[in-house]
Motif scaffolding. Structure first.
Motif, mmCIF file in Angstrom:
data_model
loop_
_atom_site.group_PDB
_atom_site.id
_atom_site.type_symbol
_atom_site.label_atom_id
_atom_site.label_comp_id
_atom_site.label_asym_id
_atom_site.label_seq_id
_atom_site.Cartn_x
_atom_site.Cartn_y
_atom_site.Cartn_z
ATOM 1 N N ARG A 27 0.838 -1.213 0.000
ATOM 2 C CA ARG A 27 0.000 0.000 0.000
ATOM 3 C C ARG A 27 0.868 1.256 0.000
ATOM 4 N NH1 ARG A 27 -2.879 -3.871 -0.271
ATOM 5 N NH2 ARG A 27 -2.345 -3.508 -2.413
ATOM 6 N N ARG A 28 1.961 1.211 0.753
ATOM 7 C CA ARG A 28 2.876 2.361 0.805
ATOM 8 C C ARG A 28 3.514 2.594 -0.562
ATOM 9 N NH1 ARG A 28 8.277 2.808 4.647
ATOM 10 N NH2 ARG A 28 8.880 4.897 3.981
ATOM 11 N N ALA A 31 0.896 4.078 -2.873
ATOM 12 C CA ALA A 31 0.618 5.481 -2.561
ATOM 13 C C ALA A 31 1.762 6.376 -3.048
ATOM 14 C CB ALA A 31 0.402 5.659 -1.057
ATOM 15 N N TRP A 35 1.521 9.220 -5.939
ATOM 16 C CA TRP A 35 1.923 10.593 -5.627
ATOM 17 C C TRP A 35 2.998 11.067 -6.599
ATOM 18 C CZ3 TRP A 35 0.963 15.086 -3.928
ATOM 19 C CH2 TRP A 35 1.959 15.985 -3.549
ATOM 20 N N SER A 68 -5.634 8.553 -9.210
ATOM 21 C CA SER A 68 -6.395 8.435 -7.961
ATOM 22 C C SER A 68 -6.470 9.770 -7.233
ATOM 23 C CB SER A 68 -5.733 7.391 -7.058
ATOM 24 O OG SER A 68 -6.349 7.368 -5.809
ATOM 25 N N ASN A 70 -6.867 10.053 -4.213
ATOM 26 C CA ASN A 70 -6.224 9.868 -2.900
ATOM 27 C C ASN A 70 -4.718 10.082 -2.966
ATOM 28 O OD1 ASN A 70 -8.702 9.215 -1.818
ATOM 29 N ND2 ASN A 70 -8.403 7.019 -2.064
ATOM 30 N N SER A 72 -1.847 11.939 -2.556
ATOM 31 C CA SER A 72 -1.418 13.199 -1.960
ATOM 32 C C SER A 72 -0.236 12.918 -1.045
ATOM 33 C CB SER A 72 -2.549 13.839 -1.165
ATOM 34 O OG SER A 72 -2.848 13.044 -0.034
ATOM 35 N N THR A 74 -0.109 13.690 2.008
ATOM 36 C CA THR A 74 -0.688 13.195 3.257
ATOM 37 C C THR A 74 -0.942 11.690 3.185
ATOM 38 O OG1 THR A 74 -1.755 15.331 3.603
ATOM 39 C CG2 THR A 74 -2.594 13.474 4.887
ATOM 40 N N SER A 75 -1.483 11.227 2.055
ATOM 41 C CA SER A 75 -1.755 9.787 1.922
ATOM 42 C C SER A 75 -0.457 8.983 1.938
ATOM 43 C CB SER A 75 -2.562 9.500 0.657
ATOM 44 O OG SER A 75 -1.809 9.776 -0.491
ATOM 45 N N GLN A 78 0.612 8.855 5.572
ATOM 46 C CA GLN A 78 -0.226 7.906 6.302
ATOM 47 C C GLN A 78 0.142 6.466 5.954
ATOM 48 O OE1 GLN A 78 -4.130 9.226 5.136
ATOM 49 N NE2 GLN A 78 -4.316 10.631 6.891
ATOM 50 N N ALA A 79 0.400 6.222 4.682
ATOM 51 C CA ALA A 79 0.790 4.866 4.259
ATOM 52 C C ALA A 79 2.115 4.475 4.905
ATOM 53 C CB ALA A 79 0.887 4.795 2.740
#
Length: 162
Positions: A27-28, A31, A35, A68, A70, A72, A74-75, A78-79
């Motif tokens: 997931r990281r 993301a 990004w 996506s 999502n 960003s 920030t995402s 968070q990841a």
């Protein structure tokens, strides 16, 4: 069967930790890739605007829309945090599994030691009973057989006569 369950539990707990960490690692990476792609497309749009290429700008903006929402900074953060937490959980799971496995080994060793002790006690008891039986037999033979019987049998040379 209990020992097998203990080993299966050890393996299962380790696998859960590994899969959890792997999931959040993926997931990281996703993301971060999203990004980076969004950042690259945005940079390309800015370059195309400066060079006054409206057709390319509109194509890149469509591409930016398809990325996506999502994606960003920030995402990505968070990841990363989730991935780090999953690593800590993996380590905790590994430690838990090792403790359970160590306890299972200690328990198995104690059971084996107990079993061997019981077997040794049994063998000692049997040997002692056999010894007492042989002692009684020897006493009975000594009581029943007289020196005259040995001499008459022609076997006096086999025994020391007192």
């Amino acid at each position: 069967e209990h020992r097998v369950e203990g080993i299966e539990s050890f393996v299962y707990i380790n696998c859960v930790g590994i899969q959890l960490e792997k999931h959040y690692s993926n997931r990281r990476a996703e993301a971060l890739a999203a990004w980076e792609k969004k950042t690259d497309v945005t940079a390309a749009i800015n370059i195309a605007k400066r060079k006054k290429l409206p057709k390319l700008v509109s194509e890149l903006e469509e591409k930016l829309q398809s990325i996506s929402t999502n994606a960003s900074h920030t995402s990505v953060k968070q990841a990363k945090e989730r991935h780090l937490v999953s690593k800590a959980l993996k380590s905790d799971f590994h430690n838990l599994a090792n403790r359970r496995f160590r306890r299972a080994k200690e328990s198995a060793t104690e059971r084996l030691t107990t079993l061997l002790r019981l077997w040794a006690d049994y063998e000692e008891t049997v040997a002692f009973e056999e010894f007492k039986g042989l002692d009684r037999t020897i006493l009975e033979i000594e009581r029943m057989v007289q020196v005259d019987n040995i001499v008459a049998d022609g076997g006096a040379h086999l025994f020391s006569i007192k």
